[in-house]
Enzyme design. Structure first.
Site: not given
Ligand code: NAI
Length: 329
Positions: A204, A257, A175, A294, A262, A233
């Protein structure tokens, strides 16, 4: 307060209607149609529009929305990489989102993809339906005792790490901003995580920095026969390089997913369409790839939480007091 919902699906409407009684000040118009420059006029007179992860919230759409008097965009999702923030700022638009609704829903789907592709559930299901009870081609590997690499240890990454621990896996993570309070997870560099993991799961956000983080040279770092899962994503992975990696027999399995192409597909029934490009079709042609559309977020608990937070965001905006943690802009 009036909200116009774009791209409404049956499950959206049901989950919002279930709780509308708790928000008597809000009226919602549910529209099937997607948000686009051609449809923004449908939002005329509304205080806010509600959009989703695949909606077109680009600069021209935001400019046109502002022209119709809309002042607030309510994203009923966590990600907002599809919102042109520069234009939103220029137009004085408030943008709110649902940062967390059920991280476990997405993490469980990530593990479902990893398990399905590892144990060939997609093939086993079809075979047995055809009275083919042979096990040839269905051999998997134990996750127990293997190493899971989590990229991004935010809410969903932590939930995935817990699931992997429950499977008896060693969990390593990368991270950009490591979480010092996370127990039982060893932080390493991205290169080390890619090089040591048997299962890699991406959690991420998509940013300029993470765009195509999985490409030819990072795939080359991975162990042979790795399982790769992306529920984050699509553009985190350069699809052409992934396809080449699959052809080079790099992957035991790939569960997606989300994928780069998409946007036109997500949540649409396109069974009668001839698809514009062959990239998705190529991905689907591989026996060790599973693609879902998704749906990581799609549990009853997550939908209910999304509905509550979105309507609370609307009320907070209406009262001039939006919650900081939900405020994008
Ligand atoms: P979050 O904001 O809680 O966690 C994201 C993590 O990624 C953080 O710990 C952050 O420090 C880290 N991060 C940021 N930049 C980074 C980098 N350059 N390299 C490595 N790590 C990095 O977000 P959450 O809630 O865990 O969601 C993660 C992702 O899941 C979302 O951004 C979204 O794209 C995706 N998502 C997908 C869904 C689906 O239905 N498939 C639904 C909800 C979210």
């Amino acid at each position: 307060m009036k909200i116009v919902f774009f791209d409404t699906k049956k499950y959206d409407q049901e989950s919002f209607e279930k709780i509308m009684n708790s928000y008597p000040e809000i009226t919602i118009e549910f529209l099937d149609t997607d948000l686009s420059t051609h449809t923004v006029s449908l939002a005329r007179g509304a205080d806010a529009v509600c959009a989703f992860v695949s909606s077109d919230v680009s600069a021209p759409v935001i400019e046109a929305l502002a022209g119709e008097g809309v002042k607030c965009i309510l994203m009923r999702c966590a990600g907002y990489n599809n919102v042109d923030l520069d234009m939103a700022k220029k137009c004085g638009m408030t943008v709110l989102r649902v940062p967390a609704y059920s991280p476990e829903a997405v993490a469980e789907h990530a593990m479902a993809l990893a398990l399905a592709v590892n144990r060939h559930i997609h093939k086993g299901y079809i075979k047995v339906r055809e009275n083919n009870f042979s096990l040839i081609g269905l051999t998997g590997v134990n996750f127990h005792g293997k190493t899971a690499g989590i990229i991004g240890t935010g809410k969903i990454g932590i939930a995935m790490a817990e699931i992997c621990k429950g499977f008896g896996m060693k969990v390593i993570a990368y991270d950009k901003y490591p979480n010092p309070s996370l127990q039982g997870v060893e932080y390493l560099s991205l290169q080390e995580v890619l090089g040591q993991s048997d299962l890699i799961s991406l959690h991420c956000p998509l940013t300029d920095e993470t765009y195509h983080m999985i490409k030819k040279d990072t795939i080359a770092l991975m162990k042979d026969q790795v399982v790769l899962v992306n529920t984050s994503r699509g553009a985190l992975i350069k699809t052409d390089d992934l396809i080449q990696g699959i052809r080079d027999r790099k992957f035991f399995g790939v569960g997606l997913d989300v994928y780069e192409e998409e946007v036109d597909n997500v949540f649409e029934n396109r069974e009668d369409d001839i698809l514009e490009t062959s990239v998705t079709a190529r991905l689907l042609s591989f026996p060790n790839v599973i693609v879902t559309s998704h749906q990581g977020f799609l549990t009853e608990e997550a939908l209910e939480a999304i509905a509550h937070t979105t309507l609370q965001n609307a009320m907070d905006y209406h009262e001039g007091n939006p919650r900081k943690e939900n405020l994008v802009l």
